[in-house]
Motif scaffolding. Structure first.
Motif, PDB file in Angstrom:
ATOM      1  N   MET A 207       0.804  -1.195   0.000  1.00  0.00           N
ATOM      2  CA  MET A 207       0.000   0.000   0.000  1.00  0.00           C
ATOM      3  C   MET A 207       0.851   1.265   0.000  1.00  0.00           C
ATOM      4  N   ASP A 208       1.922   1.280   0.798  1.00  0.00           N
ATOM      5  CA  ASP A 208       2.786   2.459   0.829  1.00  0.00           C
ATOM      6  C   ASP A 208       3.400   2.718  -0.539  1.00  0.00           C
ATOM      7  N   SER A 209       3.773   1.653  -1.253  1.00  0.00           N
ATOM      8  CA  SER A 209       4.357   1.812  -2.589  1.00  0.00           C
ATOM      9  C   SER A 209       3.348   2.431  -3.545  1.00  0.00           C
ATOM     10  N   ASP A 210       2.103   1.987  -3.477  1.00  0.00           N
ATOM     11  CA  ASP A 210       1.063   2.554  -4.338  1.00  0.00           C
ATOM     12  C   ASP A 210       0.870   4.038  -4.039  1.00  0.00           C
ATOM     13  N   ALA A 211       0.862   4.394  -2.766  1.00  0.00           N
ATOM     14  CA  ALA A 211       0.687   5.796  -2.380  1.00  0.00           C
ATOM     15  C   ALA A 211       1.864   6.633  -2.872  1.00  0.00           C
ATOM     16  N   PHE A 212       3.089   6.085  -2.780  1.00  0.00           N
ATOM     17  CA  PHE A 212       4.253   6.815  -3.262  1.00  0.00           C
ATOM     18  C   PHE A 212       4.142   7.057  -4.772  1.00  0.00           C
ATOM     19  N   ILE A 213       3.756   6.035  -5.520  1.00  0.00           N
ATOM     20  CA  ILE A 213       3.614   6.178  -6.977  1.00  0.00           C
ATOM     21  C   ILE A 213       2.557   7.235  -7.294  1.00  0.00           C
ATOM     22  N   ASP A 214       1.448   7.213  -6.567  1.00  0.00           N
ATOM     23  CA  ASP A 214       0.409   8.227  -6.783  1.00  0.00           C
ATOM     24  C   ASP A 214       0.951   9.636  -6.542  1.00  0.00           C
ATOM     25  N   ARG A 215       1.734   9.819  -5.464  1.00  0.00           N
ATOM     26  CA  ARG A 215       2.323  11.129  -5.173  1.00  0.00           C
ATOM     27  C   ARG A 215       3.352  11.520  -6.238  1.00  0.00           C
ATOM     28  N   ALA A 216       4.106  10.539  -6.716  1.00  0.00           N
ATOM     29  CA  ALA A 216       5.111  10.822  -7.745  1.00  0.00           C
ATOM     30  C   ALA A 216       4.450  11.292  -9.039  1.00  0.00           C
ATOM     31  N   ILE A 217       3.383  10.638  -9.425  1.00  0.00           N
ATOM     32  CA  ILE A 217       2.656  11.044 -10.640  1.00  0.00           C
ATOM     33  C   ILE A 217       2.068  12.438 -10.451  1.00  0.00           C
ATOM     34  N   ALA A 218       1.469  12.684  -9.301  1.00  0.00           N
ATOM     35  CA  ALA A 218       0.898  14.005  -9.019  1.00  0.00           C
ATOM     36  C   ALA A 218       1.975  15.082  -9.056  1.00  0.00           C
ATOM     37  N   GLY A 219       3.182  14.744  -8.594  1.00  0.00           N
ATOM     38  CA  GLY A 219       4.284  15.697  -8.643  1.00  0.00           C
ATOM     39  C   GLY A 219       4.587  16.146 -10.049  1.00  0.00           C
ATOM     40  N   TRP A 220       4.611  15.221 -10.983  1.00  0.00           N
ATOM     41  CA  TRP A 220       4.915  15.580 -12.363  1.00  0.00           C
ATOM     42  C   TRP A 220       3.822  16.450 -12.976  1.00  0.00           C
ATOM     43  N   GLU A 221       2.612  16.360 -12.445  1.00  0.00           N
ATOM     44  CA  GLU A 221       1.559  17.262 -12.905  1.00  0.00           C
ATOM     45  C   GLU A 221       1.879  18.707 -12.522  1.00  0.00           C
ATOM     46  N   ARG A 222       2.724  18.905 -11.476  1.00  0.00           N
ATOM     47  CA  ARG A 222       3.208  20.237 -11.072  1.00  0.00           C
ATOM     48  C   ARG A 222       4.375  20.680 -11.936  1.00  0.00           C
ATOM     49  N   GLY A 223       5.001  19.741 -12.621  1.00  0.00           N
ATOM     50  CA  GLY A 223       6.143  20.080 -13.460  1.00  0.00           C
ATOM     51  C   GLY A 223       7.461  19.516 -12.988  1.00  0.00           C
ATOM     52  N   PHE A 224       7.468  18.809 -11.859  1.00  0.00           N
ATOM     53  CA  PHE A 224       8.695  18.176 -11.380  1.00  0.00           C
ATOM     54  C   PHE A 224       8.336  16.983 -10.512  1.00  0.00           C
ATOM     55  N   GLY A 225       9.310  16.100 -10.324  1.00  0.00           N
ATOM     56  CA  GLY A 225       9.072  14.898  -9.528  1.00  0.00           C
ATOM     57  C   GLY A 225      10.333  14.065  -9.396  1.00  0.00           C
ATOM     58  N   PHE A 226      10.142  12.744  -9.327  1.00  0.00           N
ATOM     59  CA  PHE A 226      11.254  11.820  -9.138  1.00  0.00           C
ATOM     60  C   PHE A 226      11.549  11.050 -10.416  1.00  0.00           C
ATOM     61  N   TRP A 227      12.842  10.761 -10.610  1.00  0.00           N
ATOM     62  CA  TRP A 227      13.285   9.908 -11.688  1.00  0.00           C
ATOM     63  C   TRP A 227      13.742   8.572 -11.116  1.00  0.00           C
ATOM     64  N   ALA A 228      13.487   7.504 -11.858  1.00  0.00           N
ATOM     65  CA  ALA A 228      14.045   6.209 -11.498  1.00  0.00           C
ATOM     66  C   ALA A 228      15.539   6.249 -11.803  1.00  0.00           C
ATOM     67  N   VAL A 229      16.341   5.602 -10.971  1.00  0.00           N
ATOM     68  CA  VAL A 229      17.787   5.557 -11.174  1.00  0.00           C
ATOM     69  C   VAL A 229      18.164   4.131 -11.546  1.00  0.00           C
ATOM     70  N   GLU A 230      18.848   4.008 -12.682  1.00  0.00           N
ATOM     71  CA  GLU A 230      19.325   2.712 -13.161  1.00  0.00           C
ATOM     72  C   GLU A 230      20.832   2.762 -13.307  1.00  0.00           C
ATOM     73  N   VAL A 231      21.476   1.626 -13.088  1.00  0.00           N
ATOM     74  CA  VAL A 231      22.918   1.508 -13.292  1.00  0.00           C
ATOM     75  C   VAL A 231      23.145   1.010 -14.714  1.00  0.00           C
ATOM     76  N   GLN A 232      24.009   1.710 -15.415  1.00  0.00           N
ATOM     77  CA  GLN A 232      24.354   1.291 -16.780  1.00  0.00           C
ATOM     78  C   GLN A 232      25.529   0.333 -16.731  1.00  0.00           C
ATOM     79  N   PRO A 233      25.686  -0.642 -17.565  1.00  0.00           N
ATOM     80  CA  PRO A 233      24.820  -0.996 -18.694  1.00  0.00           C
ATOM     81  C   PRO A 233      23.745  -2.015 -18.335  1.00  0.00           C
ATOM     82  N   THR A 234      23.672  -2.445 -17.082  1.00  0.00           N
ATOM     83  CA  THR A 234      22.724  -3.498 -16.698  1.00  0.00           C
ATOM     84  C   THR A 234      21.288  -3.015 -16.631  1.00  0.00           C
ATOM     85  N   ARG A 235      21.091  -1.712 -16.454  1.00  0.00           N
ATOM     86  CA  ARG A 235      19.780  -1.094 -16.285  1.00  0.00           C
ATOM     87  C   ARG A 235      19.069  -1.585 -15.028  1.00  0.00           C
TER      88      ARG A 235
END
Length: 114
Positions: free
Chosen positions: A1-29
Motif C-alpha cells: 500500500m505504501d508503494s502505491d501511495a508513493f507512486i500516486d504522489r510521484a505522478i501528481a508531482g509531475w503534474e506540477r512540473g517536477f518529480g522523481f526519476w528512477a535511477v538505473e545503473v548502466q549498462p545493466t539497467r
C-alpha cells in the motif's frame, strides 16, 4: 500500500512540473532507487520550498550515484523549475551521514535551526 501511495504522489508531482526519476545503473539497467524533487510536507519551513531528495538501495551506497544523480537534477531544476521563494532544500536525519555528505557536495549548508 505504501508503494502505491508513493507512486500516486510521484505522478501528481509531475503534474506540477517536477518529480522523481528512477535511477538505473548502466549498462545493466538495474533499478537502484530514485532521485528528484518534491514539495516538503512534513517539516515546517519559514516559506515555500522545493526539496531535492534521493533513496537508493543499500547496495548502491558509496558509488557516487546519489551525488551524480542529484547534480543532474539540480542542473535540470535550474532550467525547468521556479522554486517558490527561490528556496531549494534537502533534509536528512543526524544518523544519515552519507546523505549529509552528498548534500555538502551539492553545496547545501547545514542549518542547526531548520
Amino acid at each position: 500500500m505504501d508503494s502505491d501511495a508513493f507512486i500516486d504522489r510521484a505522478i501528481a508531482g509531475w503534474e506540477r512540473g517536477f518529480g522523481f526519476w528512477a535511477v538505473e545503473v548502466q549498462p545493466t539497467r538495474d533499478f537502484i532507487g530514485f532521485i528528484g524533487l518534491s514539495v516538503p510536507t512534513r517539516l515546517a519551513l519559514p516559506g515555500p520550498a522545493i526539496e531535492i531528495g534521493w533513496r537508493l538501495n543499500f547496495d548502491a551506497w558509496g558509488h557516487g550515484y546519489a551525488t551524480e544523480g542529484a547534480r543532474a537534477v539540480l542542473v535540470w531544476a535550474k532550467v525547468n523549475v521556479q522554486a517558490p521563494g527561490g528556496e531549494l532544500v534537502s533534509f536528512t536525519t543526524v544518523r544519515y551521514v552519507r546523505s549529509r555528505r552528498v548534500m555538502e557536495k551539492l553545496g547545501f549548508v547545514h542549518d542547526e535551526n531548520g
